[in-house]
Design a protein around this motif. Sequence first.
Motif, PDB file in Angstrom:
ATOM      1  N   GLY A  34       0.798  -1.217   0.000  1.00 32.76           N
ATOM      2  CA  GLY A  34       0.000   0.000   0.000  1.00 32.76           C
ATOM      3  C   GLY A  34       0.829   1.265   0.000  1.00 32.76           C
ATOM      4  N   ARG A  35       2.146   1.172  -0.131  1.00 34.85           N
ATOM      5  CA  ARG A  35       2.999   2.353  -0.122  1.00 34.85           C
ATOM      6  C   ARG A  35       2.977   3.056  -1.474  1.00 34.85           C
ATOM      7  N   ALA A  36       3.274   4.352  -1.467  1.00 33.81           N
ATOM      8  CA  ALA A  36       3.294   5.131  -2.701  1.00 33.81           C
ATOM      9  C   ALA A  36       4.408   4.627  -3.612  1.00 33.81           C
ATOM     10  N   PRO A  37       4.142   4.355  -4.879  1.00 33.33           N
ATOM     11  CA  PRO A  37       5.174   3.843  -5.791  1.00 33.33           C
ATOM     12  C   PRO A  37       6.169   4.904  -6.232  1.00 33.33           C
ATOM     13  N   VAL A  38       5.812   6.181  -6.047  1.00 31.52           N
ATOM     14  CA  VAL A  38       6.734   7.287  -6.322  1.00 31.52           C
ATOM     15  C   VAL A  38       6.644   8.233  -5.132  1.00 31.52           C
ATOM     16  N   ARG A  39       7.739   8.420  -4.445  1.00 29.70           N
ATOM     17  CA  ARG A  39       7.676   9.230  -3.228  1.00 29.70           C
ATOM     18  C   ARG A  39       8.987   9.964  -3.004  1.00 29.70           C
ATOM     19  N   HIS A  70      27.046  14.331 -13.386  1.00 34.78           N
ATOM     20  CA  HIS A  70      26.302  15.076 -12.373  1.00 34.78           C
ATOM     21  C   HIS A  70      25.241  14.185 -11.737  1.00 34.78           C
ATOM     22  N   ALA A  71      25.003  13.022 -12.343  1.00 36.54           N
ATOM     23  CA  ALA A  71      23.939  12.141 -11.873  1.00 36.54           C
ATOM     24  C   ALA A  71      24.310  11.503 -10.540  1.00 36.54           C
ATOM     25  N   LYS A  72      23.321  11.348  -9.693  1.00 33.30           N
ATOM     26  CA  LYS A  72      23.462  10.611  -8.439  1.00 33.30           C
ATOM     27  C   LYS A  72      22.320   9.602  -8.409  1.00 33.30           C
ATOM     28  N   ILE A  73      22.642   8.380  -8.761  1.00 39.04           N
ATOM     29  CA  ILE A  73      21.613   7.364  -8.985  1.00 39.04           C
ATOM     30  C   ILE A  73      21.896   6.131  -8.140  1.00 39.04           C
ATOM     31  N   LEU A  74      20.846   5.566  -7.580  1.00 42.54           N
ATOM     32  CA  LEU A  74      20.920   4.261  -6.926  1.00 42.54           C
ATOM     33  C   LEU A  74      19.789   3.405  -7.470  1.00 42.54           C
ATOM     34  N   ILE A  75      20.142   2.243  -8.003  1.00 47.74           N
ATOM     35  CA  ILE A  75      19.147   1.269  -8.442  1.00 47.74           C
ATOM     36  C   ILE A  75      19.504  -0.073  -7.821  1.00 47.74           C
ATOM     37  N   PHE A  76      18.547  -0.679  -7.142  1.00 52.01           N
ATOM     38  CA  PHE A  76      18.740  -2.062  -6.696  1.00 52.01           C
ATOM     39  C   PHE A  76      17.413  -2.803  -6.829  1.00 52.01           C
ATOM     40  N   ASP A  77      17.480  -3.927  -7.520  1.00 53.05           N
ATOM     41  CA  ASP A  77      16.297  -4.724  -7.824  1.00 53.05           C
ATOM     42  C   ASP A  77      15.231  -3.837  -8.466  1.00 53.05           C
ATOM     43  N   ASP A  78      14.076  -3.656  -7.844  1.00 51.70           N
ATOM     44  CA  ASP A  78      13.008  -2.851  -8.443  1.00 51.70           C
ATOM     45  C   ASP A  78      12.847  -1.507  -7.750  1.00 51.70           C
ATOM     46  N   VAL A  79      13.951  -0.945  -7.317  1.00 52.89           N
ATOM     47  CA  VAL A  79      13.960   0.370  -6.664  1.00 52.89           C
ATOM     48  C   VAL A  79      14.921   1.284  -7.416  1.00 52.89           C
ATOM     49  N   ILE A 133       8.195   1.340  -9.402  1.00 54.40           N
ATOM     50  CA  ILE A 133       7.381   0.755 -10.471  1.00 54.40           C
ATOM     51  C   ILE A 133       8.327  -0.094 -11.319  1.00 54.40           C
ATOM     52  N   PRO A 134       8.227  -1.409 -11.278  1.00 55.51           N
ATOM     53  CA  PRO A 134       9.227  -2.276 -11.929  1.00 55.51           C
ATOM     54  C   PRO A 134       9.534  -1.909 -13.374  1.00 55.51           C
ATOM     55  N   SER A 135       8.521  -1.608 -14.188  1.00 56.10           N
ATOM     56  CA  SER A 135       8.776  -1.306 -15.599  1.00 56.10           C
ATOM     57  C   SER A 135       9.597  -0.029 -15.754  1.00 56.10           C
ATOM     58  N   ARG A 136       9.343   0.982 -14.923  1.00 54.83           N
ATOM     59  CA  ARG A 136      10.094   2.234 -15.024  1.00 54.83           C
ATOM     60  C   ARG A 136      11.508   2.055 -14.486  1.00 54.83           C
ATOM     61  N   VAL A 137      11.643   1.256 -13.440  1.00 59.37           N
ATOM     62  CA  VAL A 137      12.985   0.986 -12.910  1.00 59.37           C
ATOM     63  C   VAL A 137      13.809   0.234 -13.950  1.00 59.37           C
ATOM     64  N   GLN A 138      13.186  -0.751 -14.617  1.00 50.98           N
ATOM     65  CA  GLN A 138      13.887  -1.511 -15.646  1.00 50.98           C
ATOM     66  C   GLN A 138      14.315  -0.603 -16.794  1.00 50.98           C
ATOM     67  N   LYS A 139      13.435   0.293 -17.199  1.00 47.58           N
ATOM     68  CA  LYS A 139      13.756   1.219 -18.290  1.00 47.58           C
ATOM     69  C   LYS A 139      14.942   2.110 -17.911  1.00 47.58           C
ATOM     70  N   GLN A 140      14.939   2.605 -16.678  1.00 44.95           N
ATOM     71  CA  GLN A 140      16.029   3.474 -16.250  1.00 44.95           C
ATOM     72  C   GLN A 140      17.332   2.695 -16.135  1.00 44.95           C
ATOM     73  N   TYR A 141      17.250   1.478 -15.641  1.00 41.21           N
ATOM     74  CA  TYR A 141      18.443   0.631 -15.514  1.00 41.21           C
ATOM     75  C   TYR A 141      19.062   0.381 -16.884  1.00 41.21           C
ATOM     76  N   GLU A 142      18.230   0.038 -17.855  1.00 42.75           N
ATOM     77  CA  GLU A 142      18.737  -0.203 -19.212  1.00 42.75           C
ATOM     78  C   GLU A 142      19.328   1.072 -19.799  1.00 42.75           C
ATOM     79  N   HIS A 143      18.708   2.208 -19.477  1.00 49.84           N
ATOM     80  CA  HIS A 143      19.234   3.490 -19.965  1.00 49.84           C
ATOM     81  C   HIS A 143      20.658   3.725 -19.474  1.00 49.84           C
ATOM     82  N   TYR A 144      20.883   3.508 -18.177  1.00 50.15           N
ATOM     83  CA  TYR A 144      22.221   3.766 -17.647  1.00 50.15           C
ATOM     84  C   TYR A 144      23.228   2.726 -18.106  1.00 50.15           C
ATOM     85  N   LEU A 145      22.804   1.500 -18.273  1.00 48.04           N
ATOM     86  CA  LEU A 145      23.715   0.506 -18.827  1.00 48.04           C
ATOM     87  C   LEU A 145      24.129   0.891 -20.242  1.00 48.04           C
ATOM     88  N   GLY A 146      23.188   1.434 -20.999  1.00 51.33           N
ATOM     89  CA  GLY A 146      23.516   1.879 -22.340  1.00 51.33           C
ATOM     90  C   GLY A 146      24.492   3.025 -22.336  1.00 51.33           C
TER      91      GLY A 146
END
Length: 450
Positions: A296-301, A393-402, A431-444
């Motif tokens: 029930g937590r907010a998916p974007v916060r 300039h980016a400060k990014i943390l991605i782990f699993d679906d976060v 949101i898993p799909s958005r996290v996956q998209k961002q992860y692929e973006h940074y890998l690219g």
Amino acid sequence: MSRQYQILHRRFGESRPGLELVAIEEAAVPVTMLRADVLAQERKDLPVTEAFTLQFVERGVDTTSDIAAYLGLEEAHVVEASASLIRDGHLRRHSTGQLGLTALGLEVVRTLAATQPVERPLPVAFDRLTWSLADYQESALIEKRQAEERGMLVLPADRNARIGLDDVTAAEFNALLKADRLQVLRIHKVAVRKHRYLHALLLVFANASRDEIELALCLDDDLSNAHGIALDRVGAVERLGLSVGKPSDRPVLDADLEDMRAEERTVVEGAAQLSVENDTPKGQPAGDLFATGTGGRAPVRSVSVFEHPVLLDEALRNAKRRLLIVAPWVKNAVVTTDFIARLEQRLRARVEVTIAHGYGDDDRGSDEDALRRLENLAGRYERFTFIRLRNTHAKILIFDDVWVSTSFNWLSFRGDLDRTYRMEEGTLVSIPSRVQKQYEHYLGVLGRVS
């Protein structure tokens, strides 16, 4: 440690009116282990024959033969017990041969124990921040080298002076001993055995205008008033070079994500309401404040400055599939021995790890030792990619679906020489799909780096 941070944030985050909890730091309290030579009174149980002899004398049975008859013992045993009691000052023998109680003996009869003066050395801890004796177990203390390796903030001592007889009192000893069998009467000498440090958690509070900072120290899951007063008395904020700087602007996400974004206060209130609805027992944390869009937590916060190191700790401990960190600088105070150990645990668990850093033409903003540690680890694991960027300039943390996008420097937030805290704010997306998209973006992006 992340769970403990969450609990402390809930308990004490709003304990200072007008101030915000901007950081929780692992800290090291300076402690000296002393050996104190003391004169003390030691209470010990009497042997059975001596105890009965005293009791009979107190009741008027005052000859060794009569006492032996009552006890059904040979008189020689009672004579031996009486001699010991006379020697210790509990009995006296009259010219008639009858036994009588001394004042000390009368007191012993009342308690059925003997009190004797003894000299003995006592090991004891001395807290150099509060400048007082302390009830710390020596096994819980660490060396300064260990504190520094763990990135702890080493707290200042109250004074630069040798600990002497004027700094310790018999009353302090007796308060620490909390025992009725030994009472310190006088301290003859104190000698330093070793200098050590006690692990604690330092809470840093600041106001919105960044011109006021207050410190509190947590020991055994509670705030220590004595240490809070001592930190203020020694001017710890100034001596440690602590300050709160102007934060960078929060990175803005796509419009649809910004529309979904819930503010931190809304999230906290929602967690509290969820706790009430679920009848959470008193004293139990109300939901996971740093959970990620589930239950029930907010998916974007929003993510407050306090949450960032907790989220990094969560990633290092619990990432199951992937971990990506992008940060301009890398500092020893963050990339500690413990950090490397946890990162290696993720790698052994077959987590894909990517760390990218870099700002400018060289690494003057980073620490060589920290970079070398990560390079060495990357050399041992194929699934660890460690990349230097020309400018990020980016400060990014991605782990699993976060995914956390922020202005917070993930790998150098403890590394400023002047210990500047910034009320950085970010956004957590789960949101898993958005996290996956961002992860692929940074890998690219990282894949195109030569």
